[in-house]
Scaffold this motif. Structure first.
Motif, PDB file in Angstrom:
ATOM      1  N   GLY A  37       0.712  -1.405  -0.095  1.00 40.09           N
ATOM      2  CA  GLY A  37      -0.117  -0.136  -0.128  1.00 40.09           C
ATOM      3  C   GLY A  37       0.742   1.228  -0.185  1.00 40.09           C
ATOM      4  N   GLN A  38       1.812   1.343   0.960  1.00 44.40           N
ATOM      5  CA  GLN A  38       2.791   2.304   0.921  1.00 44.40           C
ATOM      6  C   GLN A  38       3.421   2.724  -0.470  1.00 44.40           C
ATOM      7  N   ALA A  39       3.963   1.446  -1.139  1.00 39.68           N
ATOM      8  CA  ALA A  39       4.764   1.629  -2.252  1.00 39.68           C
ATOM      9  C   ALA A  39       3.863   2.131  -3.388  1.00 39.68           C
ATOM     10  N   LEU A  40       2.595   1.634  -3.468  1.00 40.17           N
ATOM     11  CA  LEU A  40       1.618   2.085  -4.483  1.00 40.17           C
ATOM     12  C   LEU A  40       1.285   3.588  -4.463  1.00 40.17           C
ATOM     13  N   ARG A  41       1.025   4.006  -3.075  1.00 38.89           N
ATOM     14  CA  ARG A  41       0.488   5.440  -2.991  1.00 38.89           C
ATOM     15  C   ARG A  41       1.874   6.182  -3.345  1.00 38.89           C
ATOM     16  N   GLU A  42       3.356   5.871  -3.156  1.00 42.85           N
ATOM     17  CA  GLU A  42       4.126   6.808  -3.363  1.00 42.85           C
ATOM     18  C   GLU A  42       4.428   6.889  -5.111  1.00 42.85           C
ATOM     19  N   LEU A  43       3.898   5.833  -5.680  1.00 38.39           N
ATOM     20  CA  LEU A  43       3.873   5.703  -7.044  1.00 38.39           C
ATOM     21  C   LEU A  43       2.623   6.278  -7.799  1.00 38.39           C
ATOM     22  N   GLY A  44       1.744   6.840  -6.970  1.00 41.89           N
ATOM     23  CA  GLY A  44       0.350   7.461  -7.410  1.00 41.89           C
ATOM     24  C   GLY A  44      -0.565   6.706  -7.763  1.00 41.89           C
ATOM     25  N   ILE A  45      -0.513   5.312  -7.385  1.00 46.34           N
ATOM     26  CA  ILE A  45      -1.819   4.205  -7.800  1.00 46.34           C
ATOM     27  C   ILE A  45      -2.662   3.769  -6.509  1.00 46.34           C
ATOM     28  N   ASP A  46      -3.914   3.926  -6.832  1.00 42.62           N
ATOM     29  CA  ASP A  46      -4.704   3.657  -5.859  1.00 42.62           C
ATOM     30  C   ASP A  46      -4.661   2.023  -5.374  1.00 42.62           C
ATOM     31  N   VAL A  47      -5.031   1.488  -4.293  1.00 42.80           N
ATOM     32  CA  VAL A  47      -5.099   0.086  -4.199  1.00 42.80           C
ATOM     33  C   VAL A  47      -6.187  -0.439  -3.202  1.00 42.80           C
ATOM     34  N   GLU A  48      -6.591  -1.361  -3.337  1.00 43.54           N
ATOM     35  CA  GLU A  48      -7.801  -2.075  -2.470  1.00 43.54           C
ATOM     36  C   GLU A  48      -7.310  -3.566  -2.146  1.00 43.54           C
ATOM     37  N   PHE A  49      -7.644  -3.825  -0.938  1.00 47.21           N
ATOM     38  CA  PHE A  49      -7.095  -5.117  -0.577  1.00 47.21           C
ATOM     39  C   PHE A  49      -8.338  -5.951  -0.201  1.00 47.21           C
ATOM     40  N   LEU A  50      -8.875  -6.642  -1.251  1.00 47.26           N
ATOM     41  CA  LEU A  50     -10.193  -7.490  -1.107  1.00 47.26           C
ATOM     42  C   LEU A  50      -9.824  -8.858  -0.692  1.00 47.26           C
ATOM     43  N   TYR A  51     -11.153  -9.449   0.105  1.00 47.58           N
ATOM     44  CA  TYR A  51     -10.956 -10.859   0.274  1.00 47.58           C
ATOM     45  C   TYR A  51     -11.418 -11.381  -0.891  1.00 47.58           C
ATOM     46  N   GLY A  52     -10.745 -12.616  -1.401  1.00 48.88           N
ATOM     47  CA  GLY A  52     -11.134 -13.255  -2.526  1.00 48.88           C
ATOM     48  C   GLY A  52     -11.437 -14.650  -2.377  1.00 48.88           C
ATOM     49  N   GLY A  53     -11.519 -15.028  -1.210  1.00 49.53           N
ATOM     50  CA  GLY A  53     -11.834 -16.441  -0.764  1.00 49.53           C
ATOM     51  C   GLY A  53     -10.442 -17.008  -0.175  1.00 49.53           C
ATOM     52  N   LYS A  54     -10.509 -18.437   0.185  1.00 49.54           N
ATOM     53  CA  LYS A  54      -9.640 -18.969   0.761  1.00 49.54           C
ATOM     54  C   LYS A  54      -8.280 -19.120  -0.148  1.00 49.54           C
ATOM     55  N   ARG A  55      -7.258 -19.584   0.305  1.00 48.14           N
ATOM     56  CA  ARG A  55      -5.814 -19.373  -0.479  1.00 48.14           C
ATOM     57  C   ARG A  55      -6.143 -19.839  -1.904  1.00 48.14           C
ATOM     58  N   ALA A  56      -6.592 -20.887  -2.182  1.00 53.65           N
ATOM     59  CA  ALA A  56      -6.575 -21.248  -3.317  1.00 53.65           C
ATOM     60  C   ALA A  56      -7.704 -20.578  -4.473  1.00 53.65           C
ATOM     61  N   GLN A  57      -8.795 -20.008  -3.584  1.00 54.40           N
ATOM     62  CA  GLN A  57      -9.741 -19.296  -4.540  1.00 54.40           C
ATOM     63  C   GLN A  57      -9.051 -17.805  -4.889  1.00 54.40           C
ATOM     64  N   ALA A  58      -8.383 -17.387  -3.825  1.00 55.69           N
ATOM     65  CA  ALA A  58      -7.771 -16.083  -4.145  1.00 55.69           C
ATOM     66  C   ALA A  58      -6.750 -16.206  -5.229  1.00 55.69           C
ATOM     67  N   GLN A  59      -6.127 -17.327  -5.305  1.00 57.82           N
ATOM     68  CA  GLN A  59      -5.054 -17.292  -6.274  1.00 57.82           C
ATOM     69  C   GLN A  59      -5.627 -17.581  -7.946  1.00 57.82           C
ATOM     70  N   GLU A  60      -6.992 -18.189  -7.743  1.00 57.14           N
ATOM     71  CA  GLU A  60      -7.558 -18.174  -9.021  1.00 57.14           C
ATOM     72  C   GLU A  60      -8.069 -17.016  -9.495  1.00 57.14           C
ATOM     73  N   GLU A  61      -8.821 -16.268  -8.491  1.00 60.38           N
ATOM     74  CA  GLU A  61      -9.119 -14.772  -8.900  1.00 60.38           C
ATOM     75  C   GLU A  61      -7.861 -13.943  -9.568  1.00 60.38           C
ATOM     76  N   VAL A  62      -6.780 -13.834  -9.071  1.00 60.83           N
ATOM     77  CA  VAL A  62      -5.568 -13.443  -9.698  1.00 60.83           C
ATOM     78  C   VAL A  62      -5.244 -14.083 -10.967  1.00 60.83           C
ATOM     79  N   ARG A  63      -5.277 -15.387 -11.093  1.00 59.12           N
ATOM     80  CA  ARG A  63      -4.781 -15.820 -12.449  1.00 59.12           C
ATOM     81  C   ARG A  63      -5.798 -15.507 -13.400  1.00 59.12           C
ATOM     82  N   SER A  64      -6.924 -15.637 -13.213  1.00 60.67           N
ATOM     83  CA  SER A  64      -8.058 -15.137 -14.058  1.00 60.67           C
ATOM     84  C   SER A  64      -8.051 -13.697 -14.482  1.00 60.67           C
ATOM     85  N   GLY A  65      -7.576 -12.857 -13.622  1.00 60.50           N
ATOM     86  CA  GLY A  65      -7.478 -11.479 -14.057  1.00 60.50           C
ATOM     87  C   GLY A  65      -8.662 -10.703 -13.321  1.00 60.50           C
TER      88      GLY A  65
END
Length: 272
Positions: free
Chosen positions: A62-90
């Motif tokens: 969060g700190q790194a992205l704020r310094e780069l001028g990029i907004d960020v949100e940390f969202l619950y994407g399910g359990k570990r395997a579900q979260a990985q699939e959320e990111v893999r799929s885009g």
């Protein structure tokens, strides 16, 4: 000749301006980030707002992205395997605590170095006279490890072939087995186990040995299907994570989130 040079200069300037404009138009302005919901102090669900994740990795990114001028949100994407699939799929852009796995190199753009590292140590009953200096000293002993504890693939291979390990549903269950004498040791992250041992009132009963048997890293990993996949962002995050490790910022984030997590565990449960 002068006209030709002037024309070339004008064309070159125009190309540079178009390239800059194209990059600015495609520049990432917002990242949706997820990760494991049960890896405190690195990443876990915010009990005050379960839709969101919090932790040391969230703070650092969060700190790194704020310094780069990029907004960020940390969202619950399910359990570990579900979260990985959320990111893999885009559907989400990035994992904030990805384990380094060669099979995933085709799915994610890893940022090196890791944002944080988790020292896996050996926990025993206080007063145990076991002379444990290395993993070889565990061969004849019975141990336990939480199935949620992430280990490096190299250590998992060694453990499967050389150690007598019981896998429990969680770290609390593994520590209970140790207290009851059902196992001789528990493999656990230094910080997570330390907080649980304290909050469970077991500080006088259990202790961690100095030997570090494994040290998995928690990496930032951008989806190859993310609209924010960009060499510039990759390079900037590599720089930021290198700086945070060298400056001690990463260690400070881990210790700060340890205190936060401990206070949450000790907080009275509110009755609805």
């Amino acid at each position: 000749m002068r006209v030709s040079r002037s024309l070339r200069a004008t064309v070159l300037l125009g190309v540079m301006m178009l390239s800059a404009a194209g990059w600015a138009a495609g520049k990432c302005e917002r990242l949706i980030v997820t990760g494991s919901p049960d890896s405190p102090p690195y990443m876990w669900r915010d009990p005050q707002d379960p839709r969101h994740l919090m932790g040391a990795n969230a703070d650092l990114l969060g700190q790194a992205l704020r310094e780069l001028g990029i907004d960020v949100e940390f969202l619950y994407g399910g359990k570990r395997a579900q979260a990985q699939e959320e990111v893999r799929s885009g559907r989400m852009d990035m994992l904030a605590d990805a384990s380094l796995n060669t099979a995933w190199l085709e799915r994610f753009d890893y940022i090196h170095p890791a944002a944080t590292y988790n020292e896996i140590v050996v926990w025993v009953r206080t007063g145990t006279q076991a002379d444990i200096q290395a993993i070889e000293d565990l061969h004849s002993l019975a141990g336990a490890v939480s199935q949620r504890t992430r280990l490096t693939p190299e250590f998992e291979s060694v453990a499967a072939g050389e150690l007598q390990l019981q896998h429990t549903s969680g770290l609390t269950a593994a520590l209970q087995k140790l207290v009851l004498g059902e196992v001789d040791y528990v493999l656990a992250g230094r910080y997570a186990a330390m907080v649980l041992v304290q909050t469970l009132g077991l500080a006088a009963t259990l202790q961690a040995l100095p030997v570090v048997v494994d040290k998995p890293g928690f990496h930032l990993a951008l989806s190859f299907n993310s609209a924010c996949l960009d060499p510039w962002l990759h390079g900037q995050l590599v720089k930021k994570m290198t700086e945070s490790a060298a400056s001690g910022l990463a260690d400070e984030a881990v210790k700060r989130n340890l205190d936060v997590w401990k206070s949450q565990l000790l907080a009275p449960v509110s009755k609805q």
